[in-house]
Write an enzyme that holds these catalytic residues in place. Structure first.
Site, PDB file in Angstrom:
ATOM      1  N   GLY A 194       8.128 -20.220  19.808  1.00 31.73           N
ATOM      2  CA  GLY A 194       6.714 -20.431  19.538  1.00 31.73           C
ATOM      3  C   GLY A 194       6.502 -21.432  18.413  1.00 31.73           C
ATOM      4  N   LEU A 195       5.448 -21.202  17.629  1.00 30.64           N
ATOM      5  CA  LEU A 195       5.083 -22.085  16.518  1.00 30.64           C
ATOM      6  C   LEU A 195       4.819 -23.508  16.988  1.00 30.64           C
ATOM      7  CD1 LEU A 195       7.579 -20.856  13.749  1.00 30.64           C
ATOM      8  CD2 LEU A 195       5.197 -20.193  14.070  1.00 30.64           C
ATOM      9  N   CYS A 196       4.171 -23.628  18.159  1.00 32.07           N
ATOM     10  CA  CYS A 196       3.827 -24.961  18.673  1.00 32.07           C
ATOM     11  C   CYS A 196       2.387 -24.961  19.197  1.00 32.07           C
ATOM     12  CB  CYS A 196       4.816 -25.392  19.755  1.00 32.07           C
ATOM     13  SG  CYS A 196       5.166 -24.173  21.023  1.00 32.07           S
ATOM     14  N   GLY A 197       1.529 -24.245  18.487  1.00 38.89           N
ATOM     15  CA  GLY A 197       0.120 -24.231  18.854  1.00 38.89           C
ATOM     16  C   GLY A 197      -0.119 -23.540  20.187  1.00 38.89           C
TER      17      GLY A 197
END
Length: 294
Positions: free
Chosen positions: A87-90
């Site tokens: 994750g951590l990609c909007g």
């Protein structure tokens, strides 16, 4: 009002988070460069291969007899979702899952009610998102990005192609993010199988008698499967570049937000500290006045 220790702890925590997001942004930028080079080199090859297939199909009778072109009533559907493993990609992964669900509800609602819509996930996040929505998910290829290469993607393509030929699926579609630039990714929903006939490229006349070497059937038999595999590989490379672009943008925004929060916390810290000092001065002055009055 929070005490000084609490504010200091928050400042340290936010500062640590900002350092992490900065590092993740730099890592994403480095990976993006390599991924962007890979998809930039792949696009012309994939385009020429598709044009070659269109050229051969324009004059080859055996192309129409390919098992990958056989359209039939749609009873079983396979959706290939290309997402990321992390994750951590909007909204990168969420947008793909939403697009897949919207496509299913719009085009394959009856099949979904009968439970004949299956999902092949390339990327863990897509598998998790579709499993939460109650779909049957094939997780054989969720670790593709751990060792991204044509051979690993080819395995997924061959599984989908074999399933179509055997009648397990009547239509296969691919949902992925197409890379445009660091800040822009476009959701694409493309039909992989059955192959949709496309007009012959400009300058190619239909029904032309070509001379094939080694032979028409051998060329078509080799070209069509290879084109399908390249089509899926290109989608995976597009998604890979899009992922790093989306993560770079998300981490850049997170770093900026952390900087703004640090400014607010430091302002709160200074105000709290000044208030504490003022309170101590007032207590000292009040005590001095009490002693002098005695």
């Amino acid at each position: 009002m929070a005490n000084l220790k609490e504010v200091r702890n928050r400042i340290v925590s936010v500062n640590s988070t900002q350092q992490i997001t900065k590092a993740m942004k730099m890592v994403a930028a480095a990976k993006l460069r390599r991924a962007q080079d890979a998809i930039t080199q792949m696009r012309p090859y994939a385009q020429k291969l598709s044009e070659m297939l269109g050229t051969v199909s324009a004059g080859a009778e055996s192309a129409t007899d390919s098992p990958y072109k056989q359209a039939r009533p749609v009873q079983n559907v396979l959706m290939i979702l290309v997402t990321s493993d992390r994750g951590l990609c909007g909204a990168f992964n969420t947008n793909v899952a939403k697009a897949a669900v919207a496509r299913i509800n719009e085009q394959y609602a009856d099949q979904a009610r009968r439970g004949t819509v299956q999902v092949m996930a390339i990327g863990k996040k897509g598998a998790e998102a579709m499993a939460r929505r109650g779909f049957t998910v094939n997780t054989n290829h969720v670790n593709t990005f751990g060792n991204l290469s044509f051979s690993t993607v080819r395995e997924a393509a061959e599984e989908a192609m074999d399933g179509f030929v055997k009648g397990q699926y009547d239509v296969v579609e691919v949902v992925y993010n197409e890379f445009r630039n660091v800040a822009t990714q476009i959701i694409r929903v493309e039909q992989m199988l059955p192959i949709v006939s496309t007009p012959a490229p400009a300058g190619v006349t239909a029904n032309v008698n070509y001379i094939f070497e080694p032979g028409e059937e051998e060329i078509v038999t080799e070209l069509i499967p290879k084109t399908l595999k390249i089509q899926l590989y290109k989608a995976v490379l597009e998604s890979n570049a899009s992922e790093h672009g989306a993560r770079m943008t998300a981490m850049d925004k997170a770093t900026d937000n952390a900087g703004e929060l640090l400014k607010e916390l430091k302002l709160i810290y200074n105000r709290t500290r000044q208030a504490a000092i003022t309170k101590e001065i007032l207590e000292i002055v009040g005590g001095a006045e009490a002693l002098s009055s005695n």
